[in-house]
Design an enzyme around this catalytic site. Structure first.
Site, PDB file in Angstrom:
ATOM      1  CG  HIS A  25      47.928  45.664  44.360  1.00 47.57           C
ATOM      2  ND1 HIS A  25      46.567  45.800  44.475  1.00 47.57           N
ATOM      3  CD2 HIS A  25      48.382  45.235  45.565  1.00 47.57           C
ATOM      4  CE1 HIS A  25      46.205  45.487  45.708  1.00 47.57           C
ATOM      5  NE2 HIS A  25      47.289  45.141  46.388  1.00 47.57           N
TER       6      HIS A  25
ATOM      7  CG  ASP B 145      48.062  39.255  48.407  1.00 50.82           C
ATOM      8  OD1 ASP B 145      48.485  40.070  49.243  1.00 50.82           O
ATOM      9  OD2 ASP B 145      47.503  39.594  47.345  1.00 50.82           O
TER      10      ASP B 145
ATOM     11  CG  HIS C  84      43.843  40.100  48.743  1.00 49.02           C
ATOM     12  ND1 HIS C  84      42.684  40.379  49.443  1.00 49.02           N
ATOM     13  CD2 HIS C  84      44.739  41.048  49.109  1.00 49.02           C
ATOM     14  CE1 HIS C  84      42.870  41.454  50.190  1.00 49.02           C
ATOM     15  NE2 HIS C  84      44.112  41.879  50.014  1.00 49.02           N
TER      16      HIS C  84
END
Length: 296
Positions: free
Chosen positions: A39, A68, A81
């Site tokens: 992640h 992201d 992000h």
């Protein structure tokens, strides 16, 4: 079942799905355990969404990384992000008079000046916010695979087309990448649908937990339903798997963000296809997987 099947079949199908075995074919080289997906890179061990986090995931032998994407004032796609630069850079010090420090209010050159590593630890001082080009090149360098999230698409009209253009320019829309090394996801169903319409060959994911009754509509344009682990159950995962996505395969489930062994084993028992985690080594160990090279 194809998503275009009549809605009256949904209730009966769900009843069957709740009794169905959790295992099913996956489009990856591991069929025994869920994929372990780092992640924002290996973000427990290096500053999130930086090249260092990609490197750390590769060092740990993790094949998949997640990131992201946001857009700068002058149209550059960067990997970050938050829609603000405040949390993960020194933007307040460098540009003290430009609150609230939104990504969309800064040029790529201005963002390139920022330190995106010191907040995490002195060892990472001087790390930069990577452009999407820089990020995918590093992922490719390690022969890794990418779960790319289009972040806040409502702030950046047209970001889907621009993201696909960067991916195409970097060679990520060739057959090899599209077949097994790339998924584009978003919390916005409209954004996921747009990606599918622009490039039907690209595998897509919707972030969230739609009602089972809504899954036929999602299966028209997405290959994955990717919910928070706290919203999952064995029955829900089985129900998702019972639907066929736009590429003729059962819908998949990758869940987030799982950082401990007990939760990893729990969701693996539900039959999820992927586990998104800040601690990919912890999850991999919990699943009984051995460390190996990132490439594949």
């Amino acid at each position: 079942m194809h998503a275009r099947a009549v809605a009256v079949m949904t209730t009966a199908l769900v009843g069957v799905a709740l009794l169905a075995p959790a295992s099913h074919a996956r489009t990856d080289d591991s069929a025994e355990q869920p994929l372990v997906i780092a992640h924002r890179g290996a973000s427990a061990y290096a500053p999130e969404n930086t090249l260092a986090a990609v490197d750390k995931a590769a060092e740990l032998g993790i094949r998949w990384v997640e990131n992201d994407v946001q857009r700068t004032k002058d149209g550059e796609l960067v990997v970050l992000h938050d829609d603000s630069l405040r949390r993960t850079t020194d933007v307040e010090e460098v540009y003290p008079d430009r609150a609230p420090w939104k990504v969309k209010d800064f040029t790529a050159a201005e963002i390139a000046r920022l330190d995106a590593g010191s907040w995490f630890g002195s060892a990472y001082a001087g790390a930069r916010v990577p452009t999407l080009e820089q990020y995918v090149r590093r992922v490719d360098h390690h022969h890794q695979k990418l779960l790319l999230e289009i972040k806040n698409p409502q702030l950046y009209p047209g970001i889907e087309r621009e993201t696909l253009k960067v991916l195409a320019n970097e060679g990520w829309l060739d057959r090899r990448h599209v077949a097994g090394r790339l998924v584009v996801q978003s919390f916005s169903a409209d954004s996921v649908r747009t990606v599918h319409e622009l490039k039907p060959a690209v595998k897509t994911g919707f972030l969230g937990t739609p009602a089972v009754s809504d899954l036929p509509a999602y299966a028209e344009f997405t290959d994955q339903i990717n919910p928070s682990y706290g919203t999952l159950s064995l029955g829900y995962v089985s129900s998702v798997h019972a639907f066929t996505g736009p590429h003729g395969r059962p819908l998949e489930v990758s869940t987030w963000t799982v950082n401990d062994a007990d939760t990893a084993r729990l969701v693996a028992g539900y039959g999820v296809d992927g586990i998104i985690t800040n601690k990919p080594d912890v999850v991999r160990k919990a699943l009984g997987e051995e460390e190996g090279p990132a490439g594949g």
